[in-house]
Every structure is written in structure tokens, then in C-alpha cells.
Design a protein around this motif. Structure first.
Motif, short mmCIF file in Angstrom:
data_model
loop_
_atom_site.label_atom_id
_atom_site.label_comp_id
_atom_site.label_asym_id
_atom_site.label_seq_id
_atom_site.Cartn_x
_atom_site.Cartn_y
_atom_site.Cartn_z
N VAL A 1 0.87 -1.18 0.00
CA VAL A 1 0.00 0.00 0.00
C VAL A 1 0.90 1.23 0.00
N THR A 2 0.66 2.14 -0.94
CA THR A 2 1.47 3.34 -1.07
C THR A 2 0.58 4.56 -1.08
N ALA A 3 0.85 5.48 -0.18
CA ALA A 3 0.13 6.76 -0.17
C ALA A 3 0.80 7.69 -1.18
N ILE A 4 0.03 8.19 -2.12
CA ILE A 4 0.55 9.11 -3.13
C ILE A 4 0.27 10.56 -2.71
N ARG A 5 -0.92 10.80 -2.21
CA ARG A 5 -1.31 12.13 -1.73
C ARG A 5 -2.21 11.99 -0.51
N ASP A 6 -1.97 12.82 0.51
CA ASP A 6 -2.74 12.78 1.74
C ASP A 6 -2.46 11.50 2.53
N GLU A 7 -3.35 11.13 3.44
CA GLU A 7 -3.05 10.06 4.39
C GLU A 7 -4.00 8.87 4.23
N VAL A 8 -3.42 7.67 4.50
CA VAL A 8 -4.18 6.43 4.48
C VAL A 8 -3.79 5.63 5.71
N THR A 9 -4.77 5.04 6.38
CA THR A 9 -4.50 4.16 7.51
C THR A 9 -4.63 2.72 7.06
N VAL A 10 -3.60 1.92 7.37
CA VAL A 10 -3.54 0.54 6.91
C VAL A 10 -3.55 -0.40 8.11
N THR A 11 -4.42 -1.39 8.06
CA THR A 11 -4.52 -2.43 9.09
C THR A 11 -4.27 -3.79 8.44
N PRO A 12 -3.49 -4.72 9.03
CA PRO A 12 -2.89 -4.69 10.36
C PRO A 12 -1.68 -3.75 10.43
N PRO A 13 -1.18 -3.51 11.68
CA PRO A 13 -1.52 -4.10 12.97
C PRO A 13 -2.79 -3.47 13.54
N VAL A 14 -3.18 -3.93 14.74
CA VAL A 14 -4.34 -3.36 15.42
C VAL A 14 -4.09 -1.87 15.64
N GLY A 15 -5.08 -1.07 15.28
CA GLY A 15 -4.92 0.38 15.38
C GLY A 15 -4.44 1.00 14.09
N GLY A 16 -3.76 0.20 13.27
CA GLY A 16 -3.36 0.66 11.95
C GLY A 16 -2.08 1.45 11.92
N ILE A 17 -1.52 1.55 10.73
CA ILE A 17 -0.35 2.38 10.43
C ILE A 17 -0.80 3.52 9.54
N ARG A 18 -0.50 4.73 9.93
CA ARG A 18 -0.90 5.88 9.13
C ARG A 18 0.21 6.24 8.16
N LEU A 19 -0.12 6.20 6.88
CA LEU A 19 0.86 6.52 5.83
C LEU A 19 0.66 7.95 5.36
N ALA A 20 1.77 8.68 5.27
CA ALA A 20 1.77 9.99 4.64
C ALA A 20 2.20 9.84 3.19
N ALA A 21 2.10 10.90 2.42
CA ALA A 21 2.46 10.85 1.00
C ALA A 21 3.87 10.32 0.82
N SER A 22 4.05 9.43 -0.16
CA SER A 22 5.33 8.81 -0.51
C SER A 22 5.79 7.77 0.51
N GLN A 23 4.87 7.28 1.32
CA GLN A 23 5.19 6.19 2.23
C GLN A 23 4.48 4.92 1.81
N GLN A 24 5.14 3.80 2.10
CA GLN A 24 4.62 2.49 1.68
C GLN A 24 4.73 1.50 2.84
N VAL A 25 3.77 0.58 2.91
CA VAL A 25 3.81 -0.49 3.89
C VAL A 25 3.48 -1.80 3.19
N ARG A 26 4.10 -2.88 3.69
CA ARG A 26 3.82 -4.22 3.16
C ARG A 26 3.08 -5.02 4.23
N CYS A 27 1.92 -5.56 3.87
CA CYS A 27 1.12 -6.37 4.80
C CYS A 27 1.18 -7.83 4.37
N ALA A 28 1.45 -8.70 5.34
CA ALA A 28 1.51 -10.13 5.05
C ALA A 28 1.34 -10.91 6.35
#
Length: 321
Positions: free
Chosen positions: A199-226
Motif C-alpha cells: 500500500v502506497t500513499a501518493i497524496r494525503d493520508e491512508v491508515t492501513v490495518t494490520p496491525p491493530v490500530g493501523g499504520i498511518r501513511l503519509a504521502a510517498s510512504q509504503q507499507v507491506r502487509c503479510a
């Protein structure tokens, strides 16, 4: 008893039909033609039974072939193992019953029930009812669920760029694999890989779950969930992530397994990594996806891998011994 050479055309045809049925562009005419081919007789049914086993189990079986493992029965394959007639007929009956009578093949592929699909040659932009848009990459399947309280999408397969418009009353949710993305308004990319979701945020913010509570991504940030966990966030170049929009695949240390998954979206059939130790090899490259086989050759040369094309629908990568 039919000899090996006589069975080879049926094996090729079975792989051909599997490649077609695995494509999200499959039509009802394709399925009817496949059923007609399968009904021709025992030879086609045996070839189909073995091909379906190969297709579904190849990744797991290839690295650990032993006395109980059946090698892919492909034309010109030196010394494939053979099943007895009794084994063949039992397997064929199970496969034909599950697929023809029960529609088992389609039932195990949820992407066939998606609201929107693209094939290996097409991408597509969808305009949603609230003014949001979704741009689907090739070989992508998406379902949309709309309600007064929520905007919810499921990415069954592939990759998509979501441009969520602001709605104070309805959050924008995307589910892909085991990951859930939530935002009020953002531009973000979701890449549904075989064993993980990027999951990659291109503009503005996205919250990604898991983990519990989520990870908040800002623009140009990426997270891998597995596997119920997440790694990151890391900073990435959005231009690399969105290169698919220009028919390019850009990798900066991307695991070979992910690279192969992405490249497979542009060709029919399977690209198989024969040795699991190769899957984590880092790939750094920028290739055009207009010629996937040329891209395979380029990456294999850079990583010193052997490429074998058994049929137009089955390509393997293995170490050079």
C-alpha cells in the motif's frame, strides 16, 4: 495404450485452456469451447486433470521433487514421471466432476465474480458514484459495495490506484488480501501480490490495518502487509510505484517473487521460480512490459538465472548450475 507422443498435443491443449481460463478476459464462449474440448474423450480429460494439478501445486512441488512428486508432463520434457491408468482415471474423474458439474474452477477464483475486471492487454478507469475514481492496472479484479454509511471496495487481484473524494459521512475502505485501507480522502496505490499487499500513499493520508490500530501513511510512504502483520512504513518514489500506468515495471531492490508476480499480469500462463531461495533475490531494473518475455530474459541475465520456455504458457527460472 496411447503412447507419450500421442498424448503430447492434449497436454499442450490443456495448458492452453488453463491459461485462457486463468485470464480475467475469459468469456462464456471461451468456457463453452473449453467444455466442448474436454468432452472429446478420455485423452483430453486425463490431460486436463494433470494440468490442473500442475497449475495449482507447481509452486509448492517444484523445489522439492522427490519420489512421490509428479513432474510436469510437458512435451519434450526429458523423462516425466507417469501415473498409472487407475491413478489417472481417479484424478480425471475428480477434476472433471468438480469443474464441469459443480463449476468448481470458477468457484475457487473469486475474481471471476468481481464487478470490474481487466485483462492482460487492458487497463481501465472507473468513475464511482461519489466522484471518486479507481484506475485498474492489467489483470486486475475489483468489487464495489456502496451504502449510506460506507464506501467499500475489494481488490481481488492485481493493482489499482484509488482517488478517494472527501465524504464526511462515509469512510473510503479498500480490502486486499489481509490488508484493509481506510481514508476520508486520499490518492493511494494498492498492489495485491501473491503473499502480501503493498500500500502506497501518493497524496494525503491512508491508515492501513494490520496491525491493530493501523499504520498511518503519509504521502510517498509504503507499507507491506503479510500474514497478519505489517512492515514499514518506508519512503518510496511514487513514480516507481505508478510506472505501470506507462507500461513499465520499475524495481528498486524488489524481491524476485514480487517482480515475477507483477510481470505475470502482462502475459498468459505461469512464470515459475523453481528454487524458493531465489524468491528473495533483489531486482533493480526498469523494463517495458510490452514484451514480458524480453523482460524475463533481461532479469534472468542480470541475476544469472536459467530461463526455460516449456510452452508459451509455462516459463521457469532456475539457478545456472
Amino acid at each position: 495404450m496411447m503412447d507419450e507422443d500421442d498424448q503430447a498435443p492434449a497436454r499442450q491443449e490443456a495448458l492452453h485452456w488453463l491459461a485462457i481460463l486463468n485470464d480475467v478476459d475469459t468469456s462464456e464462449d471461451d468456457r463453452r469451447a473449453w467444455a466442448a474440448w474436454l468432452a472429446q474423450g478420455e485423452t483430453q480429460q486425463r490431460a486436463w486433470a494433470n494440468a490442473t494439478m500442475l497449475w495449482s501445486r507447481l509452486d509448492a512441488l517444484a523445489p522439492e521433487r522427490g519420489p512421490g512428486v509428479i513432474a510436469p508432463p510437458i512435451a519434450n520434457d526429458p523423462g516425466p514421471r507417469r501415473l498409472s491408468r487407475r491413478q489417472w482415471m481417479g484424478t480425471a474423474a475428480a477434476a472433471v466432476t468438480g469443474i464441469v458439474a459443480g463449476g468448481g474452477y470458477v468457484a475457487t477464483h473469486p475474481e471471476f465474480f468481481a464487478d470490474y475486471r481487466t485483462g492482460i492487454d487492458t487497463s481501465r478507469t472507473i468513475a464511482l458514484a461519489d466522484g471518486s475514481t479507481v484506475e485498474l492496472a492489467r489483470s486486475t479484479a475489483l468489487s464495489v459495495s456502496w451504502s449510506p454509511r460506507m464506501r467499500h471496495m475489494t481488490l481481488h487481484a492485481g493493482q489499482a490506484l484509488f482517488d478517494a473524494r472527501y465524504d464526511p459521512h462515509r469512510p473510503f475502505l479498500v480490502t486486499a488480501g489481509g490488508a484493509v485501507m481506510r481514508t476520508d480522502a486520499a490518492l493511494f496505490d494498492v498492489n495485491h501480490l501473491t503473499d502480501s499487499t503493498l500500500v502506497t500513499a501518493i497524496r494525503d493520508e491512508v491508515t492501513v490495518t494490520p496491525p491493530v490500530g493501523g499504520i498511518r501513511l503519509a504521502a510517498s510512504q509504503q507499507v507491506r502487509c503479510a500474514n497478519g502483520s505489517a512492515a514499514g512504513p518506508t519512503t518510496v518514489d511514487p513514480a516507481f510505484v505508478l510506472a505501470w500506468r506507462d507500461n513499465r515495471l520499475v524495481a528498486d531492490g524488489m524481491p524476485l517473487a514480487d517482480f515475477v508476480t507483477e510481470l505475470s499480469r502482462y502475459r498468459r500462463g505461469r512464470i515459475l521460480i523453481m528454487d524458493p531461495r531465489l524468491k528473495a533475490l533483489p531486482v533493480t531494473a526498469a523494463v517495458s512490459v510490452t514484451d514480458p518475455d524480453a523482460a524475463i530474459a533481461t532479469i534472468a541475465a542480470s541475476l544469472r538465472l536459467r530461463v526455460r520456455h516449456y510452452t508459451p504458457w509455462l516459463v521457469t527460472l532456475s539457478p545456472i548450475s
